[in-house]
Write an enzyme that holds these catalytic residues in place. Structure first.
Site, mmCIF file in Angstrom:
data_model
loop_
_atom_site.group_PDB
_atom_site.id
_atom_site.type_symbol
_atom_site.label_atom_id
_atom_site.label_comp_id
_atom_site.label_asym_id
_atom_site.label_seq_id
_atom_site.Cartn_x
_atom_site.Cartn_y
_atom_site.Cartn_z
ATOM 1 C CB CYS A 2 15.874 17.734 -31.625
ATOM 2 S SG CYS A 2 17.445 16.881 -31.495
ATOM 3 N NE ARG A 27 9.317 15.699 -31.819
ATOM 4 C CZ ARG A 27 8.949 15.722 -33.086
ATOM 5 N NH1 ARG A 27 7.717 16.014 -33.387
ATOM 6 N NH2 ARG A 27 9.792 15.460 -34.032
ATOM 7 C CD1 TRP A 73 16.024 10.937 -28.061
ATOM 8 C CD2 TRP A 73 16.959 10.663 -30.067
ATOM 9 N NE1 TRP A 73 16.040 9.595 -28.335
ATOM 10 C CE2 TRP A 73 16.607 9.395 -29.553
ATOM 11 C CE3 TRP A 73 17.571 10.724 -31.326
ATOM 12 C CZ2 TRP A 73 16.847 8.225 -30.244
ATOM 13 C CZ3 TRP A 73 17.803 9.550 -32.005
ATOM 14 C CH2 TRP A 73 17.442 8.307 -31.470
ATOM 15 C CG ASN A 99 14.863 18.120 -35.109
ATOM 16 O OD1 ASN A 99 15.613 17.169 -34.888
ATOM 17 N ND2 ASN A 99 13.544 18.018 -35.117
ATOM 18 N N GLY A 100 18.090 17.688 -36.630
ATOM 19 C CA GLY A 100 18.592 17.047 -37.849
ATOM 20 C C GLY A 100 20.054 16.684 -37.688
ATOM 21 C CD GLU A 482 3.204 -3.059 -32.884
ATOM 22 O OE1 GLU A 482 4.281 -2.988 -33.496
ATOM 23 O OE2 GLU A 482 2.781 -2.147 -32.149
ATOM 24 C CE LYS A 486 4.028 -0.597 -29.136
ATOM 25 N NZ LYS A 486 4.159 -0.547 -30.513
ATOM 26 C CD GLU A 489 8.075 0.455 -29.303
ATOM 27 O OE1 GLU A 489 8.348 1.293 -30.152
ATOM 28 O OE2 GLU A 489 6.903 0.061 -29.111
ATOM 29 C CG HIS A 505 13.002 -24.015 -38.995
ATOM 30 N ND1 HIS A 505 13.435 -25.199 -39.532
ATOM 31 C CD2 HIS A 505 11.700 -23.893 -39.360
ATOM 32 C CE1 HIS A 505 12.450 -25.761 -40.206
ATOM 33 N NE2 HIS A 505 11.388 -24.985 -40.117
ATOM 34 C CE LYS A 604 3.946 8.842 -31.306
ATOM 35 N NZ LYS A 604 3.605 7.396 -31.208
#
Ligand code: G6P
Length: 609
Positions: A2, A27, A73, A99-100, A482, A486, A489, A505, A604
């Protein structure tokens, strides 16, 4: 997560609030709302973007010099209009943005409902508005009601409240959720993120946990829960909003990928002592003695920052011969990690606000460990909570998927490995050799970026596949992970990052002609073993894209497609290879017409646990 914006001053609040919300769009969010107190309380909310909110407001009278706004969010309740902020109580006198997460919201809601309060959303946040209303019945004073309401809430909050009958102030409280106040000429802009403020003012006050601030015209008062006044410094922040604009690039992500050479230069500026083959960090000066005693490093981080940490583990072990553990911050916090007297906990976070990483730092401090923050956002919570720190100096990163921050984290961590190595086992010549490699790194990254057309063609060819394997060994294992992150995402394609040695394996069972692999097969100690991995994949009809070292002719016989990176030592080459992964993910997402900067469901900076 948020985003919060508040304004009080002499100007029309609405355009400033909407501009602030737009700057927070990066964000990631799913609904938005704004309230301006003028002749009456003007409230608008939408499920959607700030543009939709603006359309909703068009033609309505939203004039007034005080207001609060929010991008949400969703955590509690769907992303719809009713759940969007600002929220208000039954008599529509108090309005809040939050926010939270309020942990005890169910108990509080039940209690308020028993007292006759009717709720109009499924959010935990609405409780704040009703609580203030309830406390107001007792205290008949907005500030007292706000303070008492806050005192009853458990959890995390950055909260702003205004009152229709008391239009002269915005009340602010913070616990584990960032709030900064911009001090302009005859105005205050309050936000959860400095980017909503830059451009209007660079004078910033940081609000800490358990502090309550009152912004009135020309006055700001900050106190704690015991009503003790707290004096605060106004910080002059050396950032411009220009740095957070796209320029000629179609997306922030592409712009940020292309900033990599600059980011490397900034990360090393003033930190190298060439003649001694070593490195210095101003932010570590206060703890030189303690750092000499460090026996073990425990890195805590989330997401991309975690993979930067994983890469650093290889460097700390190889170069500095130091025992290094890398922990997902969320796990570190909940496990009973045993910390010794000479342990150093390194927290890596671009935003400096990630709740899990912040929680891990606080837990490490409780256990008495020395904490070091590697953070990009100046003045952020992790930067302030850690004992010592190093800033990334990467400039604002707007794209949700992190790219340039990873490059700067990796650069800083490599420097830190040299810092420790030179205290332990590494000689001056070796130090100089690696440092000169780092100094040449930005030019080599530039060469990788110069191959964007070729990477784009490969991305186009492979964008039809539904799953990918990313493989690397040793230093290249963390960046394979990573790279896979990417791709998932921003293109929503399934991708797995694996250590090459693990292929047999389990994951090999997945490989067929529809499951391509992206293999880091650059020259170094793991080269031959990676070629074996590629053969294993080819034997199962899997397609292979390889990242190889310039001049390697052999690889063409193995892989279907090859991207070359400049020659460099194997210690440094992962920083070059990861740029290939970033560009590949970007182009795949572009071909699939995805919302590259704001991928679905992601934020974000994740400021809730
Ligand atoms: C979110 C972002 C990721 C980021 C992670 C950690 O999940 O979407 O891109 O890597 O948080 O963020 P931090 O700011 O702590 O580095």
């Amino acid at each position: 997560m948020c985003g919060i914006v508040g304004y009080i001053g002499k100007k029309d609040a609405l355009p400033i609030l909407l501009d602030g919300l737009r700057r927070l769009e990066y964000r990631g969010y799913d609904s938005a709302g704004v309230l301006v107190l003028g002749k009456s309380a003007n409230l608008a909310k939408v499920a959607g973007r700030v543009d939709d909110l603006e359309k909703e407001i068009a033609k309505k009278d939203f004039s007034g010099n005080i207001g609060i706004a929010h991008t949400r969010w969703a955590t509690h309740g769907k992303p719809n209009k009713a759940n969007a902020h600002p929220h208000t109580g039954c008599n529509k006198n108090f309005y809040i943005v939050h926010n939270g997460i309020i942990e005890n919201y169910k108990e509080l809601k039940q209690e308020l409902q028993k007292n006759g309060h009717k709720f109009s959303s499924q959010t935990d946040s609405e409780v704040f508005a009703h609580l203030i209303e309830e406390e107001f019945k007792r205290y008949h004073n907005f500030e007292a009601a706000f303070k008492n309401a806050i005192a009853r809430v458990r959890g995390a909050y950055g909260v702003l409240a205004v009152c229709k009958d008391d239009k002269e102030k915005i009340l602010i409280a913070r616990k584990s959720s960032p709030i900064v106040i911009g001090v302009g000429k005859d105005e205050y802009i309050i936000a959860s993120d400095i980017s909503a403020i830059l451009g209007r003012t660079n004078n910033i006050i940081y609000i800490s946990d358990d502090e309550i601030a009152v912004c009135e015209n020309n006055e700001i008062r900050i106190s704690n829960f015991k009503n003790e006044a707290i004096g605060k410094k106004v910080h002059k922040v050396d950032l411009s909003y220009k740095q957070a604009e796209k320029g000629n690039f179609d997306t922030f992500m592409k712009k940020e990928i292309f900033e990599a050479p600059e980011v490397i230069k900034n990360a090393i500026r003033g930190r190298i002592v060439q003649e001694e083959g070593t490195v210095k960090f101003g932010g570590l000066d206060d703890a030189q003695e303690k750092l000499k005693e460090t026996k073990r490093i425990i890195i805590v981080a989330c997401g991309t920052s975690y993979y930067a940490g994983l890469l650093a583990k290889y460097w700390f072990e190889e170069l500095a011969c130091m025992h290094t553990d890398v922990e997902l911050a969320s796990e570190f916090k909940t496990r009973n990690v045993v910390l010794g007297k000479n342990d150093l906990v390194v927290a890596i976070s671009q935003s400096g606000e990630t709740a899990d990483t912040l929680g891990a730092v606080l837990e490490a401090k409780r256990k008495g460990a020395l904490t070091l923050g590697i953070v990009n956002v100046v003045g952020s919570s992790i930067a302030r909570e850690t004992d010592i720190g190093i800033y990334n100096r990467a400039g604002p990163e707007i794209s949700v998927a992190s790219t340039k921050a990873f490059i700067s984290q990796a650069t800083v961590l490599l420097l830190l490995a040299i810092f420790f190595a030179r205290k332990n086992t590494m000689g001056q010549d070796k130090g100089r050799e690696i440092i000169s490699e780092i100094e040449n790194l930005y030019a080599k990254v530039g060469q990788v970026l110069g191959q964007q057309k070729q990477i784009e063609n490969i991305a186009k060819k492979y964008s039809k596949y539904k799953s990918f394997m990313y493989l690397g060994r040793k230093y290249n294992f963390p960046i394979a992970s990573e790279g896979a992150l990417k791709l998932k995402e921003i293109s929503y394609i399934h991708a797995e990052g694996y250590a090459g040695g693990e292929l047999k394996h389990g994951p090999l069972a997945l490989i067929d002609k529809n499951f391509p692999s992206f293999c880091v097969a650059t020259k170094g100690s793991a080269y031959d073993k990676m070629l074996s991995n590629i053969e294993e994949i080819k034997a199962r009809n899997g397609k292979v894209i390889a990242i190889a070292t310039q001049g390697d002719k052999k690889i063409v016989k193995f892989a279907d497609d090859v991207v070359y990176i400049p020659k460099s030592s194997e210690i440094i080459s992962p920083i070059l290879s990861v740029v290939v992964f970033q560009l590949f993910a970007y182009f795949v997402a572009k071909y699939l017409k995805k919302d590259i900067d704001k991928p679905r469901n992601l934020a974000k900076s994740v400021t809730v646990e």
